[in-house]
Enzyme design. Sequence first.
Site, PDB file in Angstrom:
ATOM      1  N   GLN A 105      -2.600 -11.962   8.298  1.00 48.68           N
ATOM      2  CA  GLN A 105      -2.876 -11.718   6.879  1.00 48.68           C
ATOM      3  C   GLN A 105      -2.320 -12.864   6.017  1.00 48.68           C
ATOM      4  OE1 GLN A 105      -2.864  -7.783   4.632  1.00 48.68           O
ATOM      5  NE2 GLN A 105      -0.786  -8.436   4.266  1.00 48.68           N
ATOM      6  N   SER A 128       6.881  -0.416   9.954  1.00 49.28           N
ATOM      7  CA  SER A 128       5.499  -0.321   9.476  1.00 49.28           C
ATOM      8  C   SER A 128       5.310   1.042   8.846  1.00 49.28           C
ATOM      9  CB  SER A 128       4.543  -0.463  10.672  1.00 49.28           C
ATOM     10  OG  SER A 128       3.264   0.018  10.328  1.00 49.28           O
ATOM     11  N   VAL A 166      10.938  -7.118   9.738  1.00 45.52           N
ATOM     12  CA  VAL A 166      12.147  -6.279   9.814  1.00 45.52           C
ATOM     13  C   VAL A 166      11.910  -5.261  10.937  1.00 45.52           C
ATOM     14  CG1 VAL A 166      13.597  -4.617   8.573  1.00 45.52           C
ATOM     15  CG2 VAL A 166      12.658  -6.596   7.367  1.00 45.52           C
ATOM     16  N   GLN A 203     -10.311  -2.208   2.387  1.00 41.56           N
ATOM     17  CA  GLN A 203      -9.848  -2.903   3.592  1.00 41.56           C
ATOM     18  C   GLN A 203      -9.794  -1.990   4.817  1.00 41.56           C
ATOM     19  OE1 GLN A 203      -5.915  -3.871   1.669  1.00 41.56           O
ATOM     20  NE2 GLN A 203      -5.132  -3.613   3.738  1.00 41.56           N
ATOM     21  N   MET A 251       0.846  -1.199   0.000  1.00 45.13           N
ATOM     22  CA  MET A 251       0.000   0.000   0.000  1.00 45.13           C
ATOM     23  C   MET A 251       0.880   1.246   0.000  1.00 45.13           C
ATOM     24  SD  MET A 251      -3.466  -0.868   1.989  1.00 45.13           S
ATOM     25  CE  MET A 251      -2.893  -0.629   3.641  1.00 45.13           C
ATOM     26  N   GLU A 279       5.879 -11.252   7.422  1.00 44.05           N
ATOM     27  CA  GLU A 279       5.373 -11.933   8.621  1.00 44.05           C
ATOM     28  C   GLU A 279       4.857 -10.968   9.681  1.00 44.05           C
ATOM     29  OE1 GLU A 279       8.285 -14.529  10.300  1.00 44.05           O
ATOM     30  OE2 GLU A 279       7.767 -16.174   8.950  1.00 44.05           O
ATOM     31  N   LYS A 280       5.153  -9.664   9.515  1.00 42.19           N
ATOM     32  CA  LYS A 280       4.618  -8.722  10.498  1.00 42.19           C
ATOM     33  C   LYS A 280       3.097  -8.874  10.565  1.00 42.19           C
ATOM     34  CE  LYS A 280       3.938  -4.186  10.073  1.00 42.19           C
ATOM     35  NZ  LYS A 280       2.590  -4.003  10.638  1.00 42.19           N
ATOM     36  N   ASP A 281       2.490  -9.004   9.382  1.00 38.98           N
ATOM     37  CA  ASP A 281       1.039  -9.207   9.335  1.00 38.98           C
ATOM     38  C   ASP A 281       0.766 -10.712   9.334  1.00 38.98           C
ATOM     39  OD1 ASP A 281       0.140  -6.397   9.047  1.00 38.98           O
ATOM     40  OD2 ASP A 281       1.416  -6.508   7.280  1.00 38.98           O
ATOM     41  N   HIS A 290       9.422  -3.543   3.371  1.00 38.66           N
ATOM     42  CA  HIS A 290       9.012  -3.782   1.978  1.00 38.66           C
ATOM     43  C   HIS A 290      10.238  -4.082   1.107  1.00 38.66           C
ATOM     44  CE1 HIS A 290       5.624  -1.100   3.363  1.00 38.66           C
ATOM     45  NE2 HIS A 290       4.957  -2.104   2.855  1.00 38.66           N
TER      46      HIS A 290
HETATM   47  O1  PAF Z   1      -0.194  -5.691   3.758  1.00 37.22           O
HETATM   48  C1  PAF Z   1      -0.584  -4.762   3.041  1.00 37.22           C
HETATM   49  O2  PAF Z   1       0.099  -3.759   2.845  1.00 37.22           O
HETATM   50  C2  PAF Z   1      -1.958  -4.855   2.385  1.00 37.22           C
HETATM   51  O3  PAF Z   1      -2.875  -5.458   3.237  1.00 37.22           O
HETATM   52  C3  PAF Z   1      -1.940  -5.540   1.023  1.00 37.22           C
HETATM   53  C4  PAF Z   1      -1.537  -7.012   1.138  1.00 37.22           C
HETATM   54  C5  PAF Z   1      -0.973  -4.825   0.101  1.00 37.22           C
HETATM   55  C6  PAF Z   1      -3.331  -5.483   0.392  1.00 37.22           C
HETATM   56  O4  PAF Z   1      -3.751  -4.175   0.220  1.00 37.22           O
END
Ligand code: PAF
Length: 282
Positions: A153, A185, A176, A61, A30, A148-150, A37
């Site tokens: 998800q 984040s 990280v 979301q 995002m 893995e932070k999320d 990232h």
């Molecule tokens: O983890 C994120 O940044 C978002 O949830 C994703 C996977 C890009 C979907 O919008």
Amino acid sequence: MKVFHKISDLQNELFLARKEGKKVGLVPTMGALHAGHASLVNHSVADNDITVVSVFVNPTQFNDKNDLNSYPRDLDADCKLIEECGADFVFAPSVEEMYPTPDNRHFDFPPVTSVMEGAHRSGHFNGVCQVVSRLFYIVRPERAYFGEKDWQQIAVIKCLVKYLGISVQIVECPIVRDEDGLARSSRNALLSSDERVIAPNIFKSLKSSTDYAKKHTVEQTHDKVIKDINAIDGLEVEYFSIVDGNTLQDVSSWDDSQYIVGCITVYCGKKPVRLIDHIKYK
Ligand code: PAF
């Protein structure tokens, strides 16, 4: 590196790459990119011939308009970092391009989607599945990279891939952290300098709880983490769950699973900024 805003332009390029037998890796983001990232992009660049990084703040979301509006955005800075990592394509569509008509699909994978983030952010995972499934259909990657932070998800995305019956491989990349332990984040950019000083206490408490857990029950460990974090002025725990790392269901004893993870969400500061983190106990 090429930047695309239109699905058809990206797909034309991918068609040419595929004709040459090239394998494609996708890093969905995002934006407001950081070292976490960059590590996902680096993994994809190492594993694939072509890496596509999507930059799209997905409105479906967010269950809170203020959260969506305040989400940090800086496409130029993002492109710079993506290029430095050696990715080939950036896909940065508008909302109209991604959702030409409202997405009325409903994704729900209980019990994985009904706990933690699923319980506290109504509709969040439905929106994540909407956008990620669209990205999978558009890019058709061999591999897709998630941090893995999320933690939850990733479990949800694995359910989505099974449900869609597609063959993309989900690659999980380690969290990280900054030197002081704060999980990287995009939301960290929203912290004031005072808040940035207290935020690392989240991971500090989680980390020290792994020693505590050796001599205490799951319930005692759970309560201590919440008490320790809430004792710090400016931090407030939304939830802390000690769960089986695969099923994400609560465990009541350290023997309940081979693989136990503590997942936490904490509000930091006055605005406040919502931060998530986790710790592996076993
Ligand atoms: O983890 C994120 O940044 C978002 O949830 C994703 C996977 C890009 C979907 O919008």
